[in-house]
Design an enzyme around this catalytic site. Structure first.
Site: not given
Length: 450
Positions: A256, A307, A401
């Site tokens: 992400d 996202h 991430h």
């Protein structure tokens, strides 16, 4: 004047010798043919021979260059030839209507290019690209496809190989976002009329009447249409079965908040070394800021998700602002990667009914996670691996991430550890396909039991 060649009469001993030689030759050929094994099944399943011929016409007012596939069976050739004939007649009619404007150096043109592609052992697609230029500045382009079932020796339509219900059509509509809605509605009205090709990687569609510039090409990854394919078609394409047991140790890696110019390339290198495909949920603002990095993720074959634009909690927004946050990000990601994100991961995993409705209205599935690596919190490579090991289960979606250096530091050891434990890695869509019987939206993946 032809010169006569004298014929000399052969006496009877010569005839006897010739008869003996002829008899020996025929007998030898019969023996040779009988010695060659014949397998009717192998003959029936052999690939059709496809040749191409090109017809060229050059006049004072127009030119034509037409490529045509030619096969031995005239019944197979007929639909192809009939369509080409219609194209020629339409072109020549337009030439006649514009005859006064043609000549003196200005001519009309018709170009038809043809290609053949094998989908399965017994299925072949013929792809025609037609270009007409008569009195238009840009010209008229369109695509026509035919798909042949070689076993049945007949042409098939899309509904012959897959379910074309409202849900499947919505999957296609999602990939046409940004086009005029009325034209999309008209184009999607009759799946039996769609122009398409299919292989083990994707269903490719060509819509002729949506954009002024020419055909609109839509490529749908095979895993996205897997639930709609008929079993025989999926088997022939060797598409993975849509089931997974706890003994099958498949998991999905997700990243992400990127792309990041420093961390994302490091992560891509590690994934490449381990031959792993992952899913990257990008922020639109980051994709816009670092388009080359975003593009490199797509070019490496990884899956792209949305996202949102600025990583705001969608549940704390009004409906209009929520839609803007999702769609703006979508457009920026598409612009950078040339990929359409068909999955949405809400920031913080925060969802409510409005978030679900926005995702559904825009044809995207909500994807969350079942294993949080806590890389955003721990900032410690060893701790990241430890957390994932403790919580992982077959069918899990792992949250990471690609904006933290410690995540890139932890990834080589994490992958090696999981590989030694027998885990294999899929994209989220692939995992969804394998878990199709159990999935719902939002999709979390499997969680550790007990």
């Amino acid at each position: 004047m032809l010169k006569k060649i004298p014929f000399r009469r052969i006496r009877w001993p010569g005839w006897v010798v010739l008869i003996i030689i002829g008899f020996s030759f025929v007998y030898g050929m019969i023996q040779l043919v009988e010695a060659i094994p014949f397998d009717p099944e192998s003959e029936a399943s052999s690939s059709p021979r496809i040749d191409f011929k090109t017809e060229s016409t050059d006049t004072d007012t127009y030119t034509m260059s037409i490529e045509t596939p030619v096969m031995e069976d005239p019944q197979i050739n007929k639909p192809l030839n009939d369509w080409i004939k219609e194209e020629k007649e339409d072109f020549l009619k337009r030439v006649k209507e514009n005859n006064k404007e043609l000549g003196d150096g200005y001519r009309a043109h018709l170009i038809i290019q043809a290609d053949s592609r094998q989908s399965t052992d017994d299925t072949y697609s013929f792809l025609f690209h037609s270009y007409q230029l008569v009195n238009d500045v840009r010209g008229k382009e369109h695509v026509k496809t035919f798909t042949l079932d070689g076993t049945e020796k007949k042409f098939i339509k899309l509904p012959d190989i897959m379910t074309t219900n409202d849900e499947m059509i919505q999957t296609i509509r999602t990939r046409l976002q940004g086009q005029p809605n009325a034209k999309i509605q008209e184009a999607l009205k009759d799946p039996a009329s769609w122009n398409w090709t299919l292989n083990g990687k994707a269903l490719t569609l060509y819509f002729n009447d949506i954009e002024e510039a020419g055909p609109t090409r839509v490529e749908v990854p095979i895993h996205a249409i897997l639930p709609y394919l008929h079993d025989k078609t999926a088997d022939d394409l060797e598409v993975a079965e849509v089931s997974i047991g706890m003994e099958e140790k498949y998991v999905a890696l997700t990243f992400d908040d990127g792309p990041d110019p420093h961390v994302t390339p490091r992560i891509l290198n590690v994934l490449k070394e381990h031959d792993v495909q992952a899913t990257f949920f990008m922020l639109g603002s980051q994709a816009e800021k670092y388009p080359a990095v975003a593009k490199s993720v797509a070019e490496a074959g990884h899956e792209i998700g949305n996202h949102t634009d600025h990583h705001k909690d969608l549940t704390k927004m009004g409906r209009e602002q929520m839609v803007q946050e999702v769609l703006a990000s979508r457009q920026k990601i598409m612009g950078a990667t040339e990929e359409i994100p068909v999955m949405l991961r809400p920031p913080y995993g925060a969802i409510n009914r409005d978030v679900e409705m926005v995702a559904n209205d825009n044809g995207t599935s909500l994807v969350l996670w079942s294993v949080d690596s806590l890389d955003w919190k721990n900032k410690n490579a060893a701790a990241i691996t430890s957390v994932v090991q403790k919580e992982i289960a077959p069918g899990a979606i792992i949250l990471l991430h690609d904006v933290h250096d410690t995540t890139a530091d932890a990834l080589p050891t994490l992958l090696t550890t999981l590989e030694k434990e027998g885990y294999r890695f899929l994209t989220v869509s692939q995992l969804q396909s394998k878990l199709a019987a159990e999935t719902a939206s939002p999709f979390y993946g499997n969680m550790k039991k007990g």
